[in-house]
Design a protein around this motif. Structure first.
Motif, short mmCIF file in Angstrom:
data_model
loop_
_atom_site.label_atom_id
_atom_site.label_comp_id
_atom_site.label_asym_id
_atom_site.label_seq_id
_atom_site.Cartn_x
_atom_site.Cartn_y
_atom_site.Cartn_z
N MET A 259 0.83 -1.21 0.00
CA MET A 259 0.00 0.00 0.00
C MET A 259 0.86 1.26 0.00
O MET A 259 0.61 2.21 -0.75
CB MET A 259 -0.92 0.02 1.22
N GLU A 260 1.89 1.26 0.83
CA GLU A 260 2.75 2.43 0.92
C GLU A 260 3.54 2.63 -0.36
O GLU A 260 3.74 3.77 -0.82
CB GLU A 260 3.70 2.29 2.11
N ALA A 261 3.99 1.52 -0.96
CA ALA A 261 4.71 1.63 -2.24
C ALA A 261 3.80 2.22 -3.31
O ALA A 261 4.23 3.02 -4.14
CB ALA A 261 5.21 0.25 -2.67
N ALA A 262 2.52 1.83 -3.29
CA ALA A 262 1.56 2.36 -4.27
C ALA A 262 1.33 3.85 -4.04
O ALA A 262 1.32 4.64 -5.00
CB ALA A 262 0.25 1.59 -4.15
N ARG A 263 1.15 4.23 -2.79
CA ARG A 263 0.92 5.65 -2.50
C ARG A 263 2.11 6.50 -2.92
O ARG A 263 1.96 7.63 -3.40
CB ARG A 263 0.64 5.84 -1.01
N ARG A 268 -3.96 5.27 -6.23
CA ARG A 268 -5.03 5.23 -5.24
C ARG A 268 -5.48 3.78 -5.05
O ARG A 268 -5.52 3.00 -5.99
CB ARG A 268 -6.21 6.09 -5.70
N ILE A 269 -5.86 3.48 -3.81
CA ILE A 269 -6.35 2.14 -3.48
C ILE A 269 -7.81 2.27 -3.04
O ILE A 269 -8.11 3.05 -2.14
CB ILE A 269 -5.51 1.52 -2.35
N PRO A 270 -8.75 1.60 -3.70
CA PRO A 270 -8.59 0.56 -4.72
C PRO A 270 -8.77 1.07 -6.16
O PRO A 270 -8.80 0.27 -7.08
CB PRO A 270 -9.70 -0.41 -4.37
N GLN A 271 -8.93 2.38 -6.34
CA GLN A 271 -9.25 2.88 -7.68
C GLN A 271 -8.19 2.50 -8.71
O GLN A 271 -8.51 2.17 -9.86
CB GLN A 271 -9.43 4.40 -7.65
N ASP A 272 -6.92 2.59 -8.32
CA ASP A 272 -5.84 2.29 -9.25
C ASP A 272 -5.20 0.92 -9.01
O ASP A 272 -4.57 0.36 -9.91
CB ASP A 272 -4.74 3.36 -9.15
N LEU A 273 -5.32 0.43 -7.81
CA LEU A 273 -4.69 -0.85 -7.46
C LEU A 273 -5.48 -1.53 -6.37
O LEU A 273 -5.75 -0.94 -5.32
CB LEU A 273 -3.25 -0.61 -6.97
N SER A 334 -10.24 -2.50 0.15
CA SER A 334 -8.99 -2.35 -0.62
C SER A 334 -9.04 -3.02 -1.99
O SER A 334 -8.04 -3.05 -2.70
CB SER A 334 -7.82 -2.93 0.18
N THR A 335 -10.21 -3.55 -2.36
CA THR A 335 -10.36 -4.17 -3.68
C THR A 335 -11.57 -3.58 -4.39
O THR A 335 -12.57 -3.23 -3.75
CB THR A 335 -10.52 -5.69 -3.56
N ALA A 336 -11.45 -3.45 -5.72
CA ALA A 336 -12.55 -2.90 -6.52
C ALA A 336 -12.49 -3.46 -7.92
O ALA A 336 -11.47 -4.05 -8.34
CB ALA A 336 -12.46 -1.37 -6.55
N ASP A 337 -13.57 -3.26 -8.67
CA ASP A 337 -13.65 -3.71 -10.05
C ASP A 337 -12.52 -3.10 -10.86
O ASP A 337 -12.16 -1.93 -10.68
CB ASP A 337 -15.01 -3.30 -10.63
N VAL A 338 -11.95 -3.90 -11.77
CA VAL A 338 -10.84 -3.43 -12.58
C VAL A 338 -11.23 -2.22 -13.42
O VAL A 338 -10.36 -1.45 -13.84
CB VAL A 338 -10.31 -4.57 -13.47
N ALA A 339 -12.50 -2.05 -13.66
CA ALA A 339 -12.94 -0.89 -14.44
C ALA A 339 -12.58 0.41 -13.75
O ALA A 339 -12.48 1.47 -14.40
CB ALA A 339 -14.45 -0.96 -14.68
N CYS A 340 -12.34 0.34 -12.43
CA CYS A 340 -11.95 1.55 -11.70
C CYS A 340 -10.50 1.92 -11.97
O CYS A 340 -10.07 3.05 -11.72
CB CYS A 340 -12.13 1.34 -10.20
N ALA A 341 -9.70 0.92 -12.43
CA ALA A 341 -8.28 1.16 -12.63
C ALA A 341 -8.06 2.09 -13.81
O ALA A 341 -8.75 2.02 -14.80
CB ALA A 341 -7.53 -0.14 -12.86
N ASN A 342 -7.08 2.99 -13.70
CA ASN A 342 -6.79 3.89 -14.79
C ASN A 342 -5.32 3.82 -15.18
O ASN A 342 -4.69 4.83 -15.45
CB ASN A 342 -7.20 5.34 -14.45
N HIS A 343 -4.80 2.57 -15.19
CA HIS A 343 -3.44 2.38 -15.71
C HIS A 343 -3.45 2.65 -17.20
O HIS A 343 -4.45 2.39 -17.88
CB HIS A 343 -2.96 0.94 -15.48
#
Length: 344
Positions: A259-263, A268-273, A334-343
């Motif tokens: 989580m800290e590495a992502a921040r 954003r968790i879970p929007q991006d990861l 801390s988990t969400a649909d992949v559609a939320c991801a914006n990679h």
């Protein structure tokens, strides 16, 4: 003078020291009414003769059964849950519980001898290191029962251990992420050769392969079950040319490091990861956002370990040398649909 290969007795040590058996017994029991020079001599001869105090006879009643719970690393959320389970069971059964940390065992024979001399009826080990033959043989020699919680290795089939359904837990964690549409899912676990880690890894791989989405290169990483490893390995996978949209961490502490590495990378968790942990310790509930994790029944495992240790100390036969308690997926934020991801 060479020491006899026969098991030394108090009389043997007393004769060598030129003192009474009662004096040797006082030294063993930590009594203060022994002259320092005499105490030093007796202690030296106890070591020289490799004296081992006899264990109580199997089934022989004792005032209080005392079991030691020994860790080989600093306490964390995982160990706190184990301790709570053991202590609660001890209170219910009227057994004493001693908690200790022994990071290194240089002299297994002396270690085992000291446990028996201190009145321990059994040992529960929670270890981050591999158990070795010298340690196991030393405990066997003094007839001190051993129960291992979530062992890193099983050097022989008869070793009594308490664990959880790690494969099922790894499978459930990965299937949850897959059900949310994730396909780029990484696994960051503990020691590569650890039995529990291997089972969680196999659950992860089984779910990925069943979905026809085998892990990409660099998506599987191993370290220790520690926050720093989650931070380092999380950074490594998130810096890949094609980073994951979800990460399954081998324990809650590793998940917090991820989580800290992502921040630190503006994710954003879970929007991006999305992140899933394992254990369901207190830190999972206190994380921001609260951590989706696989609940390992740590308190129950501690209780079962204590009851098993007491049965072994009483000379009872147990139904199985290895007990696995069921895991359960706990879905939080801390988990969400992949559609939320914006990679990209």
């Amino acid at each position: 003078m060479p020491v006899s290969s026969r098991r030394a007795t108090l009389a043997t040590v007393a004769a060598s020291a030129g003192v009474s058996v009662a004096t040797v017994s006082k030294v063993l029991n930590g009594r203060s009414d022994v002259a320092p020079a005499t105490r030093s001599l007796v202690e030296s001869l106890l070591r020289e003769h490799d004296y081992i105090a006899p264990s109580p006879r199997r089934g022989e009643p004792v005032a209080t059964d005392t079991v030691e719970v020994q860790f080989d690393n600093d306490f964390n959320g995982y160990s706190t849950e184990i301790i709570q389970g053991v202590v609660t069971a001890g209170a219910e059964l009227g057994a004493g519980v001693v908690v200790s940390v022994r990071k290194k065992i240089d002299h297994p024979a002396a270690w085992a001898r000291d446990l028996v001399a201190a009145g321990r009826r059994a040992l529960i080990a929670v270890t981050c290191e591999r158990l070795n033959a010298r340690q196991l043989n030393a405990l066997s020699r003094v007839q001190l029962p051993l129960v291992v919680i979530d062992p890193l290795n099983l050097p022989y089939a008869e070793l009594t251990s308490i664990g959880s359904t790690n494969f099922a837990g790894g499978l459930a964690a990965t299937q949850h992420l897959l059900s949310l549409g994730h396909r780029r899912i990484a696994y960051i676990g503990g020691p590569a050769s650890a039995t529990c880690n291997q089972a969680r890894l196999h659950g992860y791989r089984a779910a990925m392969e069943a979905e026809g989405a085998p892990p990409l290169p660099g998506y599987t990483r191993f370290g220790r079950f520690r926050y720093q490893d989650g931070l380092e390995h999380g950074a490594a996978v998130l810096d890949l040319p094609e980073p994951p949209t979800a990460i399954f961490a081998g324990c809650d502490e590793v998940a917090l490091g991820v989580m800290e590495a992502a921040r630190g990378r503006g994710l954003r968790i879970p929007q991006d990861l999305s992140i899933v942990g394992f254990d369901d310790t207190q830190i999972a509930r206190m994380a921001s956002p609260p951590l989706t994790t696989v609940r390992q029944p740590l308190r129950e495992m501690g209780g079962v370990a204590l009851r098993t240790a007491l049965r072994l100390a009483a000379g009872e036969k147990i139904d199985s040398h290895h007990v696995e308690l069921a895991t359960e997926l706990i879905v939080r934020a801390s988990t969400a649909d992949v559609a939320c991801a914006n990679h990209p």
